[in-house]
Design an enzyme around this catalytic site. Sequence first.
Site, PDB file in Angstrom:
ATOM      1  N   SER A  24       2.390  41.103  10.861  1.00 46.18           N
ATOM      2  CA  SER A  24       1.617  42.361  10.616  1.00 46.18           C
ATOM      3  C   SER A  24       1.076  42.397   9.091  1.00 46.18           C
ATOM      4  O   SER A  24       0.215  43.155   8.812  1.00 46.18           O
ATOM      5  CB  SER A  24       1.979  43.524  11.178  1.00 46.18           C
ATOM      6  OG  SER A  24       1.932  43.576  12.691  1.00 46.18           O
ATOM      7  N   GLU A  39      27.530   1.231  -9.373  1.00 41.86           N
ATOM      8  CA  GLU A  39      26.434   1.296  -9.467  1.00 41.86           C
ATOM      9  C   GLU A  39      25.605   0.087 -10.051  1.00 41.86           C
ATOM     10  O   GLU A  39      24.573  -0.430 -10.181  1.00 41.86           O
ATOM     11  CB  GLU A  39      25.998   2.580 -10.583  1.00 41.86           C
ATOM     12  CG  GLU A  39      26.141   3.778 -10.005  1.00 41.86           C
ATOM     13  CD  GLU A  39      25.050   3.925  -8.913  1.00 41.86           C
ATOM     14  OE1 GLU A  39      23.860   3.505  -8.985  1.00 41.86           O
ATOM     15  OE2 GLU A  39      25.318   4.428  -7.845  1.00 41.86           O
TER      16      GLU A  39
END
Length: 622
Positions: free
Chosen positions: A347, A77
Site C-alpha cells: 500500500s 595460489e
Amino acid sequence: MKTFVKWVRRVIITGMVFVMVIYGVSYMMAAPQLGQGHYIKLYDQSEKLFYQSNQQSNDIALKDVSKDFLASIVAIEDHRFYSHRGFDPIGILRAVKANVLEGGKSEGASTITQQYARLMFLTNEKTWSRKITEAFLTTRLEAHYDKDTILQGYINTVYFGHGIYGIKNASRYYFNKDPKNLDLNEATMLAGVVNGPEYFSPFKNMTRAKERQKLVLDQLVNEKYITQDKANQIYKTPFQLNKDPSSALTLSYPYYKDAVIKELEELGFYKESYINQGLNVQTTLNPTVQDKLNQTVDNQMKDKEELEISSMIVDSHDAGVLALVGGKDYATSQFNRATSAKRQIGSTMKPLLYYIALENGFTPTTKFKSEPTTFQLDSGKTYAPTNFNKKYANSDITLAQAIAVSDNIYAVKTHMFLGEQALVNALSKFGFTHVSPHPSLALGTLNTNIYSLANIYTTFANEGTYNDVHTITKITNDHGDILYERKNKDEQLLNKETCLILNQLLTAPFNKAFNTYTSATMSAYPTKTTFAVKTGSTSYDSLCAGFNPNYTILSWVGYDDNREMTMATDSKIPKVIFQTMANELQKDESWYKPTEKLQQIPINPISGEYQENGVVYWFKNN
C-alpha cells in the site's frame, strides 16, 4: 599434424617476443607506485573521510605474519612464485591443456603477481585492454620490486570475504588473532578462502571450508613443508572461529559504501581509467543520522535469525541519502536490499494513486463504499480484493479515512474509476517502465526496492519538485581535478498544490479519530512533530514510508526467500523504526504551508461534513 606443429611453434615464438617486449618496456618504465593512486576515498557531508579502499595497503610486514600462512598462500595460489618472473609458463600450459584439450574444463593460471596487479585496479573487467594493462603492470612489479614486497602487497590487499580485505583484518575477523599468531589449522583455512571467499567461508559452509583446506594441506605436503601425518591431523582439527566476528569489522557503514560504489558505476567512474587517478568522492552521508539508524535497526532486529531489513533516511529538499542500511548484518550478507531487492511495495503505492485522483477532481471528502467487492474486468475475468483482516465499513468512506486505515476496496475503486493506465503513466515519470496495467497495481504489486520508491516519496516531500535520490555530490582525482559535480534537477514533476493536499491527507494514519471499523495504521505510533506516512504490507513484506519537509524515512522487512511473515511483531518493525527516527530527527515542528490556491477546511473525519472543530484538510479553491 605438421601444420598444427607449425601453428604451435609460431604461437610460442610470438608469445616469447611479446614477453620480451613487455619486459623490456617494463624495465624502462618507472616503478608502479604502491599505496598511491588506485584508491577510492569516500567523505561524508562534513568532508570527513569514512572509507578508504584497502587496496594496496601495506599495513603489515611479512615478519609480522605467521610463516604457516605465508607458506600456505604461496603453495595454493602460486607455488612457483619465487622462481618465475610474473607469469608461470608451466601453469599456463597446464591451463591450456585443461581448458582446450580436456573438454573445456575451466582452469586459471594467474600468479600472485598477476592477482596483485589486478587488485591494484579494484575492478575485474573482462576486456582485452584490462588484460594488456594487467600484463604490463605485472611485469613492472616484477621488474622493480623483489618477491617479498610483492607478496606483502598481495596479502594486505586480497579479499577474504564478508567485506574483509587483507590478512590483518581477516585473521581478526575469523579467529580474533593477530596474523603472526595464526596456527597451521587457521593459516591453511585462510589461504583456502582466498580462492572463493563467499563460497569457502566456514561461517557460511563448514564442509566446503574443510574441503578447501584439505587442498591447501595436500599442496603443503607436495612442497614438503609438512608431512602427510601432520596434514591428516590438521584436517581432523575443528576451527575455533571467532564467536563475534562482526566486532572485528573495521569498515564503516558498509551498506552505504556499497550504495556509493553502485552510483559510481552508474555515473561511469568505477573504471580503471578513473580509479588509477585516485577518486575522492564527496557523499551526502550524515554519520550522526547513520549511527542512530544503525542503532535503531540493531535494536529491532535483535534475535531475528532470518528476517531481513532495509532502511534509509533521505534529505527531503534535495534527495541526498543521509543514512542507509541494506541488511541486518553485513558480515553475514553483503546483499544490499535497500538498492537491489525486488519486492512488492504493497500500500505504499497508494499515495501516488491518490495524487492522480486529486489531480482528477477528488477531494479529501470524496466517497466510495467500503464493502466486499468483485470487479468485472474487460477480459471477462473477475478480481476480488479484500481489506486487511476482511474488515469493511459497509458504508461510504471518505478519501481521508481510506488513507488512514489503508482501505483496499476504496483504492481499487479509485484505480478503476481513473482507468488502469493512469497509474502506469504516473509510475513511468519515476522511471518505472514495463509496468502492466492491472487492478492489483493499486495495491502495490510493483516489484522494486525502497531506494527507487524514495524517488516518489521525496518528490511528494519536496512539494512536487523532483531530484534523483543520490549519495554522491562531487568527485575529484588525486590532483584535485573535478571529475563530476552534481547539479540538482529541481524538476517540477508534480503539481505543488496537489502534493500539499496529499501531504496533509497523509497525516491521517496517525489520527485515532479514524479508529472505527479498523484502526488507523499508525495510530499506535505517534510522532512528536507532524509527519506524513503510509504503511504497506503483503503476506511477505512490511513497509513504512513517510516524510516531512526535512526528512524522508523508508523501511522494509521480510525474508529473502519470500516466505510468509507470520509474526505480527515482525510486521510492526518498519513502523517502530519510522517513529523512532522521526522523533530523533525532528525536534521542532516543521510542516507545509498551504498556498493562496488552497483553503483549509475542518471536517468531520468520518462523515466528511464541515465541522468547526474537526480535522483540517486542504482543498483547492473553486
